[in-house]
Design a protein around this motif. Structure first.
Motif, PDB file in Angstrom:
ATOM      1  N   ALA A   1       0.772  -1.188  -0.206  1.00  0.00           N
ATOM      2  CA  ALA A   1       0.137  -0.034  -0.152  1.00  0.00           C
ATOM      3  C   ALA A   1       0.795   1.265   0.016  1.00  0.00           C
ATOM      4  O   ALA A   1       1.960   1.235   0.357  1.00  0.00           O
ATOM      5  CB  ALA A   1      -0.726   0.035   1.129  1.00  0.00           C
ATOM      6  N   TYR A   2       0.103   2.680  -0.406  1.00  0.00           N
ATOM      7  CA  TYR A   2       0.773   3.721   0.045  1.00  0.00           C
ATOM      8  C   TYR A   2      -0.606   4.548   0.814  1.00  0.00           C
ATOM      9  O   TYR A   2      -1.312   5.028  -0.019  1.00  0.00           O
ATOM     10  CB  TYR A   2       1.125   4.608  -1.296  1.00  0.00           C
ATOM     11  N   ASN A   3      -0.447   4.056   1.866  1.00  0.00           N
ATOM     12  CA  ASN A   3      -1.466   4.797   2.887  1.00  0.00           C
ATOM     13  C   ASN A   3      -0.509   5.895   3.905  1.00  0.00           C
ATOM     14  O   ASN A   3       0.140   5.490   4.695  1.00  0.00           O
ATOM     15  CB  ASN A   3      -2.072   3.948   3.844  1.00  0.00           C
ATOM     16  N   HIS A   4      -0.816   7.337   3.322  1.00  0.00           N
ATOM     17  CA  HIS A   4       0.285   8.297   3.659  1.00  0.00           C
ATOM     18  C   HIS A   4      -0.673   9.412   3.794  1.00  0.00           C
ATOM     19  O   HIS A   4      -1.158   9.860   2.584  1.00  0.00           O
ATOM     20  CB  HIS A   4       1.607   8.235   2.844  1.00  0.00           C
ATOM     21  N   ASP A   5      -1.008  10.021   4.761  1.00  0.00           N
ATOM     22  CA  ASP A   5      -1.647  11.241   4.943  1.00  0.00           C
ATOM     23  C   ASP A   5      -0.950  12.471   4.377  1.00  0.00           C
ATOM     24  O   ASP A   5      -0.131  12.987   4.946  1.00  0.00           O
ATOM     25  CB  ASP A   5      -2.164  11.647   6.468  1.00  0.00           C
ATOM     26  N   LEU A   6      -1.358  12.786   3.150  1.00  0.00           N
ATOM     27  CA  LEU A   6      -0.586  13.866   2.435  1.00  0.00           C
ATOM     28  C   LEU A   6      -1.486  15.349   2.267  1.00  0.00           C
ATOM     29  O   LEU A   6      -0.819  16.227   1.510  1.00  0.00           O
ATOM     30  CB  LEU A   6      -0.408  13.360   1.043  1.00  0.00           C
ATOM     31  N   ARG A   7      -2.424  15.239   3.157  1.00  0.00           N
ATOM     32  CA  ARG A   7      -3.250  16.430   2.784  1.00  0.00           C
ATOM     33  C   ARG A   7      -2.467  17.826   3.005  1.00  0.00           C
ATOM     34  O   ARG A   7      -2.844  18.892   2.289  1.00  0.00           O
ATOM     35  CB  ARG A   7      -4.476  16.471   3.840  1.00  0.00           C
ATOM     36  N   GLU A   8      -2.087  17.981   4.283  1.00  0.00           N
ATOM     37  CA  GLU A   8      -1.139  19.131   4.649  1.00  0.00           C
ATOM     38  C   GLU A   8      -0.074  19.402   3.306  1.00  0.00           C
ATOM     39  O   GLU A   8      -0.105  20.377   3.263  1.00  0.00           O
ATOM     40  CB  GLU A   8      -0.662  19.161   5.859  1.00  0.00           C
ATOM     41  N   LEU A   9       0.575  18.727   2.864  1.00  0.00           N
ATOM     42  CA  LEU A   9       1.684  18.669   1.948  1.00  0.00           C
ATOM     43  C   LEU A   9       1.184  18.926   0.843  1.00  0.00           C
ATOM     44  O   LEU A   9       1.774  19.865   0.139  1.00  0.00           O
ATOM     45  CB  LEU A   9       2.546  17.339   1.916  1.00  0.00           C
ATOM     46  N   MET A  10      -0.075  18.326   0.395  1.00  0.00           N
ATOM     47  CA  MET A  10      -0.598  18.822  -1.062  1.00  0.00           C
ATOM     48  C   MET A  10      -1.186  19.858  -1.128  1.00  0.00           C
ATOM     49  O   MET A  10      -1.261  20.685  -2.312  1.00  0.00           O
ATOM     50  CB  MET A  10      -1.705  17.706  -1.335  1.00  0.00           C
ATOM     51  N   PHE A  11      -1.530  20.771   0.100  1.00  0.00           N
ATOM     52  CA  PHE A  11      -2.115  21.917   0.198  1.00  0.00           C
ATOM     53  C   PHE A  11      -0.945  23.183   0.476  1.00  0.00           C
ATOM     54  O   PHE A  11      -1.310  24.247   0.460  1.00  0.00           O
ATOM     55  CB  PHE A  11      -3.258  22.229   0.976  1.00  0.00           C
ATOM     56  N   SER A  12       0.259  22.432   0.704  1.00  0.00           N
ATOM     57  CA  SER A  12       1.219  23.506   1.077  1.00  0.00           C
ATOM     58  C   SER A  12       1.758  24.543  -0.131  1.00  0.00           C
ATOM     59  O   SER A  12       1.634  23.733  -1.191  1.00  0.00           O
ATOM     60  CB  SER A  12       2.274  22.647   1.714  1.00  0.00           C
ATOM     61  N   PRO A  13       1.744  25.680  -0.019  1.00  0.00           N
ATOM     62  CA  PRO A  13       2.458  26.532  -1.104  1.00  0.00           C
ATOM     63  C   PRO A  13       3.637  26.307  -1.336  1.00  0.00           C
ATOM     64  O   PRO A  13       4.095  26.790  -2.339  1.00  0.00           O
ATOM     65  CB  PRO A  13       1.929  27.789  -0.544  1.00  0.00           C
ATOM     66  N   THR A  14       4.452  25.798  -0.445  1.00  0.00           N
ATOM     67  CA  THR A  14       5.865  25.617  -0.613  1.00  0.00           C
ATOM     68  C   THR A  14       6.623  24.265  -0.764  1.00  0.00           C
ATOM     69  O   THR A  14       7.554  24.059  -1.478  1.00  0.00           O
ATOM     70  CB  THR A  14       6.771  26.328   0.649  1.00  0.00           C
ATOM     71  N   TYR A  15       5.754  23.189  -0.266  1.00  0.00           N
ATOM     72  CA  TYR A  15       6.358  21.832  -0.192  1.00  0.00           C
ATOM     73  C   TYR A  15       6.679  21.297  -1.749  1.00  0.00           C
ATOM     74  O   TYR A  15       7.693  20.902  -2.280  1.00  0.00           O
ATOM     75  CB  TYR A  15       5.515  21.014   0.337  1.00  0.00           C
ATOM     76  N   TYR A  16       5.668  21.311  -2.530  1.00  0.00           N
ATOM     77  CA  TYR A  16       5.778  20.841  -4.075  1.00  0.00           C
ATOM     78  C   TYR A  16       5.929  22.145  -4.901  1.00  0.00           C
ATOM     79  O   TYR A  16       5.201  23.384  -4.512  1.00  0.00           O
ATOM     80  CB  TYR A  16       4.375  20.140  -4.478  1.00  0.00           C
ATOM     81  N   GLU A  17       6.475  21.841  -6.076  1.00  0.00           N
ATOM     82  CA  GLU A  17       6.578  23.080  -6.847  1.00  0.00           C
ATOM     83  C   GLU A  17       5.277  23.479  -7.581  1.00  0.00           C
ATOM     84  O   GLU A  17       5.238  22.690  -8.863  1.00  0.00           O
ATOM     85  CB  GLU A  17       7.734  23.038  -7.856  1.00  0.00           C
ATOM     86  N   GLY A  18       4.424  24.029  -7.149  1.00  0.00           N
ATOM     87  CA  GLY A  18       2.878  24.124  -7.623  1.00  0.00           C
ATOM     88  C   GLY A  18       2.175  23.067  -7.216  1.00  0.00           C
ATOM     89  O   GLY A  18       2.500  22.046  -6.347  1.00  0.00           O
ATOM     90  N   PRO A  19       1.045  22.860  -7.728  1.00  0.00           N
ATOM     91  CA  PRO A  19      -0.177  21.944  -7.001  1.00  0.00           C
ATOM     92  C   PRO A  19      -0.326  20.657  -7.873  1.00  0.00           C
ATOM     93  O   PRO A  19      -1.076  20.062  -8.001  1.00  0.00           O
ATOM     94  CB  PRO A  19      -1.587  22.795  -7.270  1.00  0.00           C
ATOM     95  N   TRP A  20       0.823  20.451  -8.700  1.00  0.00           N
ATOM     96  CA  TRP A  20       0.650  19.383  -9.861  1.00  0.00           C
ATOM     97  C   TRP A  20       0.293  17.912  -9.087  1.00  0.00           C
ATOM     98  O   TRP A  20      -0.631  17.155  -9.645  1.00  0.00           O
ATOM     99  CB  TRP A  20       2.152  18.781 -10.595  1.00  0.00           C
ATOM    100  N   ARG A  21       0.692  17.733  -7.857  1.00  0.00           N
ATOM    101  CA  ARG A  21       0.161  16.292  -7.370  1.00  0.00           C
ATOM    102  C   ARG A  21      -1.089  16.497  -6.938  1.00  0.00           C
ATOM    103  O   ARG A  21      -1.909  15.413  -7.052  1.00  0.00           O
ATOM    104  CB  ARG A  21       1.175  15.838  -6.123  1.00  0.00           C
ATOM    105  N   ARG A  22      -1.482  17.436  -6.223  1.00  0.00           N
ATOM    106  CA  ARG A  22      -2.974  17.399  -5.866  1.00  0.00           C
ATOM    107  C   ARG A  22      -3.719  17.511  -7.181  1.00  0.00           C
ATOM    108  O   ARG A  22      -5.025  16.956  -7.280  1.00  0.00           O
ATOM    109  CB  ARG A  22      -3.259  18.825  -5.077  1.00  0.00           C
ATOM    110  N   ILE A  23      -3.625  17.943  -8.421  1.00  0.00           N
ATOM    111  CA  ILE A  23      -4.078  18.165  -9.408  1.00  0.00           C
ATOM    112  C   ILE A  23      -4.465  16.951 -10.058  1.00  0.00           C
ATOM    113  O   ILE A  23      -5.534  16.462 -10.567  1.00  0.00           O
ATOM    114  CB  ILE A  23      -3.581  18.883 -10.662  1.00  0.00           C
ATOM    115  N   TRP A  24      -3.699  15.789  -9.829  1.00  0.00           N
ATOM    116  CA  TRP A  24      -4.005  14.398 -10.171  1.00  0.00           C
ATOM    117  C   TRP A  24      -5.068  13.842  -9.720  1.00  0.00           C
ATOM    118  O   TRP A  24      -5.869  12.969 -10.236  1.00  0.00           O
ATOM    119  CB  TRP A  24      -2.687  13.719 -10.246  1.00  0.00           C
ATOM    120  N   HIS A  25      -5.619  14.447  -8.429  1.00  0.00           N
ATOM    121  CA  HIS A  25      -7.026  14.056  -7.846  1.00  0.00           C
ATOM    122  C   HIS A  25      -7.936  14.573  -8.461  1.00  0.00           C
ATOM    123  O   HIS A  25      -9.288  14.136  -8.354  1.00  0.00           O
ATOM    124  CB  HIS A  25      -6.843  14.487  -6.393  1.00  0.00           C
ATOM    125  N   THR A  26      -7.887  15.415  -9.460  1.00  0.00           N
ATOM    126  CA  THR A  26      -8.981  15.994 -10.334  1.00  0.00           C
ATOM    127  C   THR A  26      -9.118  15.249 -11.664  1.00  0.00           C
ATOM    128  O   THR A  26     -10.098  15.289 -12.412  1.00  0.00           O
ATOM    129  CB  THR A  26      -8.948  17.354 -10.508  1.00  0.00           C
TER     130      THR A  26
END
Length: 476
Positions: A233-258
């Motif tokens: 599995a990959y069961n890993h709470d990433l909510r805070e990181l996916m909405f962070s303005p600095t952790y990822y370079e832009g929202p690319w990872r969160r966008i995949w959930h759309t």
């Protein structure tokens, strides 16, 4: 060892033979990438027909890459593409190996490239070439004549193009997971690897975890009896990181959930269990059936944490909060895969293996195998370390780097194989197989769990036993 290895076929000749032959398959899913509306019978039938076609291997246009060794060389020259959280930390591990030189680095954010270059110089190596001129400067890096290996750690949608550029320019390439996002793209990587004679590898660090490697050796020694089932599995709470303005370079990872409903990150769970069961080395994954929950977690987190007017409020999330997939192998074994990065829970990769003599379960690690244990009470997994720890972990008991040292073990082993001219522990066929659940789980969920075929990317080579991560220590 040969520091002047023969060159692969030219980029022009390979482009001619690959034009239009990416292979049949599905992109974001034969049932579309929209919301969770019920699939029509016509759509289900189309999904079945399309994935059946995708399961049939396109005509091979190059010899297999299974069992093909690297060309030995005294120094391995590395180029790094992507210097965010992952690439920016992995550069330290390449620099920790005395036979590796980091000669070129690429990132459109120049500050990141300059920080990475400073690390190279601080390690006593010449200042690397910098490629920071926009989104396509990686192509210029790949064209360099003084590179042996390109490491790619960028947003997922860029992986295919970067791996393609590396191979067409004569470089072996290692890609962070997932290696690509569609079945046609996976087939293209397989075809390119075979035609260019360059390895394209999914750099799956979890295959090199200490527990994973110990379980692998125990499985091969018969401690679990005949293998029956496994789970990852990959069961890993990433909510805070996916909405962070600095952790990822832009929202690319969160966008995949759309875009996709299915398992976006199957490799951490699938890779180790596939190794236990010798998938692509005597067994193969033949079908997948996937199920997904409603997509609620990201929207609920946004409502609690993000201010009105934040760009994320324009996004509509369709990615299931938890996906569960069942993979069937040719030998009848069952592998359960899970993915959940949108709800609160402790981290877990599950990492379970069961057979006729007992079972191992991780997070926390525990084991029950006959005749060692009885009374239905879990045993101490640590008791098996002396006999079954992999030689890599015995030689590197306290490895540097993140993720408990597995990143270093993976990097060391890959660079060792390149230096000594060994067959890599995994190849493009493993990369494609471990990533195939990304598009297939999406299509299966949309079709209410309909089993879909997993292509035989090896084109029959899976029937032959061969080496893998359970490797023998090389004689040097």
């Amino acid at each position: 060892m040969n520091d002047n290895a023969p060159q692969p076929p030219s980029r022009r000749s390979v482009l001619r033979t690959t034009a239009g032959v990416a292979g049949a398959g599905i992109g974001l899913g034969a049932l579309g990438a929209g919301h969770a509306e019920a699939a029509s019978p016509e759509a289900v039938a189309a999904a079945a027909a399309t994935t059946e076609e995708a399961a049939r291997a396109p005509r091979r246009r190059g010899a297999t890459m299974a069992g093909v060794p690297f060309e030995g060389r005294s120094t391995v020259r590395v180029g790094i593409v992507g210097l965010g959280n992952r690439g920016g930390s992995m550069i330290d591990l390449f620099l920790a190996l005395p036979w590796v030189r980091v000669v070129a680095i690429c990132d459109p954010v120049r500050e990141k490239a300059e920080r990475a270059a400073a690390k190279v110089v601080a390690a006593g190596q010449p200042s690397p070439g910098l490629y920071t001129n926009g989104e396509h400067d990686y192509e210029n890096l790949c064209e360099r004549s003084d590179l042996d290996f390109v490491y790619v750690a960028t947003p997922w949608e860029l992986h295919l193009a970067m791996a393609r550029s590396a191979m067409l320019n004569g470089k072996h390439v290692g890609v962070e997971c997932p290696v690509a996002m569609t079945l046609p793209d996976l087939w293209e990587l397989v075809d390119l690897s075979e035609q260019t004679r360059r390895h394209c590898m999914q750099l799956e660090n979890c295959c090199y975890g200490r527990n994973e490697m110990r379980v692998l050796r125990m499985a091969h020694a018969g401690k679990f009896g005949e293998l029956l089932h496994g789970a990852g599995a990959y069961n890993h709470d990433l909510r805070e990181l996916m909405f962070s303005p600095t952790y990822y370079e832009g929202p690319w990872r969160r966008i995949w959930h759309t875009k996709l409903r299915g398992d976006l990150y199957p490799n951490h769970g699938f890779g180790p269990v596939a190794n236990y069961m010798d998938v692509n080395r005597g067994d193969r994954a033949v079908s997948i059936s996937s199920f997904g929950t409603p997509a609620l977690g990201l929207a609920e987190y946004r409502a609690k944490e993000m201010p009105p007017g934040d760009p994320s409020w324009k996004e509509s999330y369709i990615g299931a909060d938890r996906t569960v997939s069942l993979v069937q192998t040719e030998k009848g074994r069952v592998i359960r895969l899970e993915h959940d990065v949108s709800t609160p829970h402790p981290y877990s990769r599950i990492n379970s293996l069961g057979g006729t003599l007992g079972v191992f379960e991780d997070f926390p690690a525990r084991i029950y195998v006959e005749p060692d244990h009885k009374g239905h009470q879990w045993g101490d997994f640590a008791e098996y370390a002396t006999e079954f720890d992999h030689w890599l972990w015995k030689e590197h008991a306290n490895p540097p780097g993140g993720h408990g040292g597995m990143d270093y073990i993976m990097t060391f082993r890959l660079m060792q194989c390149m230096q000594l001219g060994l067959v890599p522990d995994f190849d493009v066929y493993d990369a494609a197989t471990w990533t195939a659940p990304v598009p297939l789980s999406h299509a299966s969920i949309k079709a209410k769990g309909m089993p879909l075929p997993i292509p035989d990317f090896t084109r029959g080579e899976w029937k032959k036993a061969r080496s893998g991560v359970d490797s023998a220590k090389p004689v040097t």
